[in-house]
Scaffold this active site. Structure first.
Site, mmCIF file in Angstrom:
data_model
loop_
_atom_site.group_PDB
_atom_site.id
_atom_site.type_symbol
_atom_site.label_atom_id
_atom_site.label_comp_id
_atom_site.label_asym_id
_atom_site.label_seq_id
_atom_site.Cartn_x
_atom_site.Cartn_y
_atom_site.Cartn_z
ATOM 1 N N LYS A 67 0.846 -1.211 0.000
ATOM 2 C CA LYS A 67 0.000 0.000 0.000
ATOM 3 C C LYS A 67 0.875 1.252 0.000
ATOM 4 O O LYS A 67 2.085 1.157 0.214
ATOM 5 C CB LYS A 67 -0.906 -0.037 1.241
ATOM 6 C CG LYS A 67 -0.132 -0.091 2.557
ATOM 7 C CD LYS A 67 -1.027 -0.487 3.726
ATOM 8 C CE LYS A 67 -0.228 -0.494 5.017
ATOM 9 N NZ LYS A 67 -1.035 -0.943 6.160
ATOM 10 N N ARG A 108 -10.264 -0.031 15.043
ATOM 11 C CA ARG A 108 -10.044 0.736 13.826
ATOM 12 C C ARG A 108 -11.044 0.170 12.832
ATOM 13 O O ARG A 108 -12.236 0.351 13.016
ATOM 14 C CB ARG A 108 -8.580 0.589 13.402
ATOM 15 C CG ARG A 108 -7.938 1.879 13.026
ATOM 16 C CD ARG A 108 -6.446 1.711 12.796
ATOM 17 N NE ARG A 108 -6.101 0.578 11.940
ATOM 18 C CZ ARG A 108 -4.932 0.406 11.367
ATOM 19 N NH1 ARG A 108 -3.961 1.288 11.558
ATOM 20 N NH2 ARG A 108 -4.678 -0.634 10.613
ATOM 21 N N TYR A 163 18.623 30.026 5.664
ATOM 22 C CA TYR A 163 17.562 30.727 6.395
ATOM 23 C C TYR A 163 17.887 30.849 7.882
ATOM 24 O O TYR A 163 18.386 29.900 8.502
ATOM 25 C CB TYR A 163 16.245 29.958 6.289
ATOM 26 C CG TYR A 163 15.529 30.122 4.966
ATOM 27 C CD1 TYR A 163 15.222 31.371 4.468
ATOM 28 C CD2 TYR A 163 15.140 28.989 4.248
ATOM 29 C CE1 TYR A 163 14.534 31.509 3.265
ATOM 30 C CE2 TYR A 163 14.453 29.114 3.050
ATOM 31 C CZ TYR A 163 14.155 30.373 2.566
ATOM 32 O OH TYR A 163 13.477 30.501 1.384
ATOM 33 N N MET A 215 12.989 23.982 1.686
ATOM 34 C CA MET A 215 12.013 23.184 0.942
ATOM 35 C C MET A 215 12.690 22.366 -0.154
ATOM 36 O O MET A 215 12.401 21.181 -0.337
ATOM 37 C CB MET A 215 10.951 24.095 0.314
ATOM 38 C CG MET A 215 9.848 23.332 -0.393
ATOM 39 S SD MET A 215 8.673 24.428 -1.213
ATOM 40 C CE MET A 215 7.856 25.169 0.192
HETATM 41 C C1 LIG Z 1 -0.179 -1.834 6.741
HETATM 42 C C2 LIG Z 1 -0.729 -3.105 7.258
HETATM 43 C C3 LIG Z 1 0.090 -4.217 7.418
HETATM 44 C C4 LIG Z 1 1.596 -4.157 7.289
HETATM 45 O O1 LIG Z 1 2.091 -3.679 8.509
HETATM 46 P P1 LIG Z 1 3.650 -3.438 8.808
HETATM 47 O O2 LIG Z 1 3.648 -2.927 10.196
HETATM 48 O O3 LIG Z 1 4.100 -2.426 7.826
HETATM 49 O O4 LIG Z 1 4.326 -4.736 8.657
HETATM 50 C C5 LIG Z 1 -0.500 -5.418 7.784
HETATM 51 N N1 LIG Z 1 -1.820 -5.502 7.996
HETATM 52 C C6 LIG Z 1 -2.657 -4.435 7.866
HETATM 53 C C7 LIG Z 1 -4.107 -4.609 8.119
HETATM 54 C C8 LIG Z 1 -2.131 -3.206 7.513
HETATM 55 O O5 LIG Z 1 -2.945 -2.151 7.412
#
Ligand SMILES: *Cc1c(COP(=O)(O)O)cnc(C)c1O
Length: 339
Positions: free
Chosen positions: A35, A129, A239, A287
């Site tokens: 992701k 969550r 800066y 930046m």
């Molecule tokens: C992002 C995520 C992972 C991966 O987690 P890491 O801590 O990066 O290994 C696994 N399961 C779910 C549901 C996630 O959202």
């Protein structure tokens, strides 16, 4: 041609880290979270590399991320962690049976049930969550994997880890497989592995302290020198005039800044390296520009590249940021160079 900083990303290191996490997952199958554009490193190259290494189960957050990935490699499956909304149904069905949602709410279950297709399901066992409370609503559906997610896996002694494990065991399982562990969850041990693990950060050079010394760094930053200048003792750089030269100082101004996700807090800790010589960051991180003291380095020319020290774990600790934040914050201006 853009003259911007570049990220050197080692695909070999990503594959080696996956193999290490797969070995640590014991009998469980090992997937991969890709992701947020592969934690900032490029989702498609991560997908192809990890599929070649042997991963078959991939995770993205959204259907937009799923659609951007393109076709799945042969035998690979993709699960979309945010589930499904009515507006995404057309996209979801067009992507075909190798891509499926992780259903989180009763409304998502009702929506996906109409397709007759398999899905994954998230059960909330205490993180509060995403996720369903139980599997009662799933009658008659084909569930591939029943997931839950740990709140405190990075703190192995935390009571939540055992509590969530017990809660997950207590949920009747209608699925082919169950999955609970992210990277840190893998390090908790076999009780947490179930049938499938979902590592992310550990693949990309961060992750659980228990495995830290065996996971390989994946990303390095190189910044091009836009200008070299000689600053006399007593003059300031940048800066706020926060740096004042204590000696005649040779300064390299590089095309790297906080807009590239290089933290401003690096003003205190940052450095670059030329032929093994450490060149401290001087002044503030702007930046688009960062200055380094190259007085003690071998001679440099404008257009040369500096290796900017960027150990994800050390940088996170120094800047009081999460490793996840640093990696996913690496900006869009870099050329991502895969090695
Ligand atoms: C992002 C995520 C992972 C991966 O987690 P890491 O801590 O990066 O290994 C696994 N399961 C779910 C549901 C996630 O959202």
């Amino acid at each position: 041609m853009a003259f911007a900083a570049r990220l050197l990303i080692s695909l070999e290191a990503v594959a080696a880290n996956w193999r290490l996490l797969a070995a640590a997952s014991g009998r469980a199958t090992t997937g991969a979270a890709i992701k947020a554009d592969g934690y900032g490193l490029g989702a498609r190259p991560m997908l192809d590399t990890l599929a070649k290494a042997g991963a078959r189960d991939f995770f993205v957050a959204s259907w937009a991320e799923a659609a951007a990935l393109g076709a799945m490699p042969a035998g690979a499956r993709l699960a979309v962690l945010h589930g499904i909304t009515p507006a995404e149904m057309a996209t979801a069905q067009a992507l075909g049976p190798d891509v499926r949602p992780v259903l989180n709410t009763p409304a998502q279950v009702a929506l996906w049930r109409q397709t007759g297709r398999p899905a994954d399901v998230m059960i909330d066992t205490g993180i509060n969550r995403l996720g369903l409370a139980d599997t009662a609503l799933l009658q008659g559906m084909t569930i591939d994997t029943l997931h839950s997610h740990l709140a405190c896996a990075e703190t192995p002694a935390h009571a939540m880890n055992r509590a969530q494990l017990a809660a997950f065991h207590a949920v009747p399982n209608p699925a082919r497989r169950r999955a609970l562990a992210n990277s840190a969850g893998i390090a908790l041990g076999p009780d947490w592995h179930f049938d499938l693990t979902r590592p992310g950060i550990g693949l990309y050079g961060g992750g659980p302290s228990a495995m830290r010394d065996r996971l390989l760094p994946v990303v390095a930053i190189e910044a091009p020198i836009l200008q070299l200048r000689d600053v006399p003792a007593g003059a300031s750089v940048g800066y706020g005039a926060s740096f004042i030269a204590a000696r005649p100082t040779r300064v390299a101004i590089t095309a790297l800044g906080y807009a590239d996700g290089y933290p401003r807090a690096m003003a205190t800790f940052g450095s670059a390296r030329v032929a093994g010589v450490a060149c401290p960051l001087i002044g503030r991180v702007s930046m688009d520009l960062t200055a380094f003291d190259v007085t003690d380095a071998p001679p440099l020319a404008e257009g040369d590249w500096l290796s900017v020290d960027f150990d994800v774990g050390a940088a996170a600790a120094q800047c009081n940021r999460a490793e996840y934040e640093l990696l996913t914050g690496l900006g869009r201006r870099y050329a991502r160079v895969y090695t």
